[in-house]
Scaffold this motif. Sequence first.
Motif, PDB file in Angstrom:
ATOM      1  N   LYS A  43      19.947 -62.978 -34.997  1.00  0.00           N
ATOM      2  CA  LYS A  43      19.120 -61.951 -35.637  1.00  0.00           C
ATOM      3  C   LYS A  43      18.495 -61.204 -34.476  1.00  0.00           C
ATOM      4  CE  LYS A  43      15.719 -61.018 -39.154  1.00  0.00           C
ATOM      5  NZ  LYS A  43      14.817 -61.585 -40.156  1.00  0.00           N
ATOM      6  N   ILE A  83      15.653 -61.931 -31.866  1.00  0.00           N
ATOM      7  CA  ILE A  83      14.661 -62.530 -32.751  1.00  0.00           C
ATOM      8  C   ILE A  83      14.944 -64.026 -32.909  1.00  0.00           C
ATOM      9  CG2 ILE A  83      13.719 -62.524 -35.099  1.00  0.00           C
ATOM     10  CD1 ILE A  83      14.527 -59.455 -35.114  1.00  0.00           C
ATOM     11  N   LYS A  89      17.367 -57.062 -32.627  1.00  0.00           N
ATOM     12  CA  LYS A  89      17.148 -55.623 -32.708  1.00  0.00           C
ATOM     13  C   LYS A  89      18.126 -55.005 -31.719  1.00  0.00           C
ATOM     14  CE  LYS A  89      12.417 -55.432 -34.266  1.00  0.00           C
ATOM     15  NZ  LYS A  89      12.430 -54.521 -35.380  1.00  0.00           N
ATOM     16  N   HIS A 134      16.549 -56.889 -28.017  1.00  0.00           N
ATOM     17  CA  HIS A 134      15.527 -57.840 -28.458  1.00  0.00           C
ATOM     18  C   HIS A 134      16.186 -58.896 -29.347  1.00  0.00           C
ATOM     19  CE1 HIS A 134      11.607 -59.366 -29.580  1.00  0.00           C
ATOM     20  NE2 HIS A 134      11.989 -59.324 -30.837  1.00  0.00           N
ATOM     21  N   THR A 194      16.904 -53.873 -36.877  1.00  0.00           N
ATOM     22  CA  THR A 194      17.198 -55.295 -36.990  1.00  0.00           C
ATOM     23  C   THR A 194      18.565 -55.474 -37.643  1.00  0.00           C
ATOM     24  OG1 THR A 194      14.853 -55.793 -37.200  1.00  0.00           O
ATOM     25  CG2 THR A 194      16.390 -57.489 -37.944  1.00  0.00           C
ATOM     26  N   THR A 195      19.352 -56.385 -37.092  1.00  0.00           N
ATOM     27  CA  THR A 195      20.695 -56.648 -37.607  1.00  0.00           C
ATOM     28  C   THR A 195      21.051 -58.113 -37.376  1.00  0.00           C
ATOM     29  OG1 THR A 195      23.000 -55.886 -37.580  1.00  0.00           O
ATOM     30  CG2 THR A 195      21.879 -56.011 -35.453  1.00  0.00           C
ATOM     31  N   THR A 196      22.149 -58.544 -37.991  1.00  0.00           N
ATOM     32  CA  THR A 196      22.679 -59.895 -37.789  1.00  0.00           C
ATOM     33  C   THR A 196      24.060 -59.768 -37.180  1.00  0.00           C
ATOM     34  OG1 THR A 196      21.444 -60.711 -39.690  1.00  0.00           O
ATOM     35  CG2 THR A 196      23.291 -62.061 -38.935  1.00  0.00           C
TER      36      THR A 196
END
Length: 167
Positions: free
Chosen positions: A96, A80, A98, A78, A64-66
């Motif tokens: 946000k 979010i 993946k 993906h 997960t990253t921004t």
Amino acid sequence: MTQSEFVNQYLPYARQTEAKTGISAIAILAQAALESGWGKAAPGNMFFGVKDTDGINGNEQLLTTTEYSRRADLKFPHIISVTPIVRNGVKMFRYKVKDYFRKYDSPEECFTDHARFFLKNKRYTEALTVKHNPYLFIDAISKAGYATAPNYSGTLKAVAKTIDNLI
């Protein structure tokens, strides 16, 4: 891990990379500190947030990253959430997501791969002319588009100054 512990543990890898490439150990370590939260988030020995473009050969991990962009139609493995924001008077979108990032067998392997990224990518040619000066190098990689985060250069130079004060 404290900032001092991070510097003590990972400065040798940054110095090895500097000896191999000429890129300032302080600049390298500052990026590692910023990108990993001073070592708190370095899954798979991945300190620099280097994306894995294929996501299929076993040297990747889905994390997960921004990300920030002026576009609302970016593609990721993906998504979010996508949130409209205004930064410095500019309408942007905060994603946000993946996405696939590289993973490494050791911190040294990660530091070496990070340096190769700059050496192989023509958009960093100007940065490599100032690779011995961490602050000029940081400005140059930021100008070349290294990160999507607003004020990346200012934030990274503040981290470099902290490291300078610890060594």
